[in-house]
Scaffold this active site. Sequence first.
Site, short mmCIF file in Angstrom:
data_model
loop_
_atom_site.label_atom_id
_atom_site.label_comp_id
_atom_site.label_asym_id
_atom_site.label_seq_id
_atom_site.Cartn_x
_atom_site.Cartn_y
_atom_site.Cartn_z
N GLU A 24 0.89 -1.34 0.19
CA GLU A 24 -0.06 0.04 0.04
C GLU A 24 0.90 1.41 -0.07
O GLU A 24 1.73 1.20 0.71
CB GLU A 24 -0.97 -0.15 1.09
CG GLU A 24 -2.12 1.39 0.95
CD GLU A 24 -2.73 1.23 -0.34
OE1 GLU A 24 -2.09 1.63 -1.35
OE2 GLU A 24 -4.01 0.79 -0.52
N ASP A 33 -7.33 -0.19 -3.36
CA ASP A 33 -8.28 0.77 -3.52
C ASP A 33 -9.10 0.67 -4.73
O ASP A 33 -9.77 1.46 -5.12
CB ASP A 33 -7.61 2.20 -3.30
CG ASP A 33 -6.79 2.40 -4.21
OD1 ASP A 33 -6.37 1.70 -5.23
OD2 ASP A 33 -6.05 3.51 -4.35
#
Length: 506
Positions: free
Chosen positions: A229, A305
């Site tokens: 991430e 996401d």
Amino acid sequence: MSSGLSLERACAVALGIVASASLVAAGPCDIYSSGGTPCVAAHSTTRALYSAYTGALYQVKRGSDGSTTDIAPLSAGGVADAATQDSFCANTTCLITIIYDQSGRGNHLTQAPPGGFNGPESNGYDNLASAVGAPVTLNGKKAYGVFMSPGTGYRNNAASGTATGDEAEGMYAVLDGTHYNSACCFDYGNAEVSNTDTGNGHMEAIYYGDNTVWGSGAGSGPWIMADLENGLFSGLSSKNNAGDPSISYRFVTAVVKGEANQWSIRGANAASGSLSTYYSGARPSASGYNPMSKEGAIILGIGGDNSNGAQGTFYEGVMTSGYPSDATENSVQADIVAAKYAIASLTSGPALTVGSSISLQVTTAGYTTRYLAHDGSTVNTQVVSSSSTTALKQQASWTVRTGLANSACFSFESVDTPGSYIRHYNFALLLNANDGTKQFYEDATFCPQAGLNGQGNSIRSWSYPTRYFRHYENVLYVASNGGVQTFDATTSFNDDVSWVVSTGFA
């Protein structure tokens, strides 16, 4: 110390027994279990990953009536029953709707929902993959992988048993080493449960591609990296690890594993040889990655996401509880090699001959005097006959070339505009000059199959295998059998995407 050595010896013996057994006697998850790091998720459309597994591998949904069926292995621990899919999907299109979890935990993968980014389907969902885009053989038996175009993604936000926080886990995936891009992010592994970016260290997933926005390896890619991430990492640095090589194998084994302030990237040719370690050491030096804050969702083909611009092909993969030993992973790699992944034909129906000139006749009732042609850069259908002008005959004639992106398929060069090819752009078919880019090659490569209406060929996009040459209001598109675009309408789809191939008018 002696008791530890005895335990180590016992594990080595157990692994040796497992690794030396036949393919059916020990699948990857049997090997991980013997090593003390059992699978908590096991996904494959090509084969069973446990020797005793006989349940469903994946589900397909067909376009003709919307019905679904499950595809299971031919036998316990065996290769997928591709013949059942072929029969069920005959004369229509099929999508992969569910990739079942073989671990028994119910960690199935389904169509990914919207998140930080919306997908291209209704209500912001991602696309589902074509069921026929990635044919392979395993030990000579046909199976299908998951060919994921940009916009395609699968997810499970309520997974059971996956690592959270700084807990240890391992994972591997077998991928197509030649199918990738630089967009974010072709991942398989652990991600956020919210479909949004919740911060550094909230993911731990295998990444494959040649994105250089964050990290990179040696050469120009593609690389196996880890998506942790807000960063694709190849090692300790958030930038470059020269020890992470560019990959050129057709079938790739990619491995990522992590525990408290320790993680590793490993890789191999999935068709031969052993694993190499590209990084093993401390967590990245950037803030937020030690300790990790993993959330335990599972993603395939997308970022945490729901970034969905990437592409790739997935054949099999697992996630484990605990940090697997190199020895365990080496035995898994031996099992993957023993599965004998190999390429299979991407085409069917009437054969095309490279170098020949062809014309493509519409088969939809009321339009059969029309042929695929072009008017400048617009690809359309026009009424053509033996009495037409030479100029029109040339506009409706195409030279068959070896596929620019994949030599198993074809590209179509204009007879009257040499050097220009049919390509898709925003799903419209255009005639554009070959600019030599990877993107153009992929946009201009198509795979003929037996015509969906029983006549001639249907011509499938290599890079978007849910989409076919379709005439709609006399203009050409690559269309799917149902979808958000007007030209994706299901009415007369099979007729509109079926073409009779004849000797070229010119």
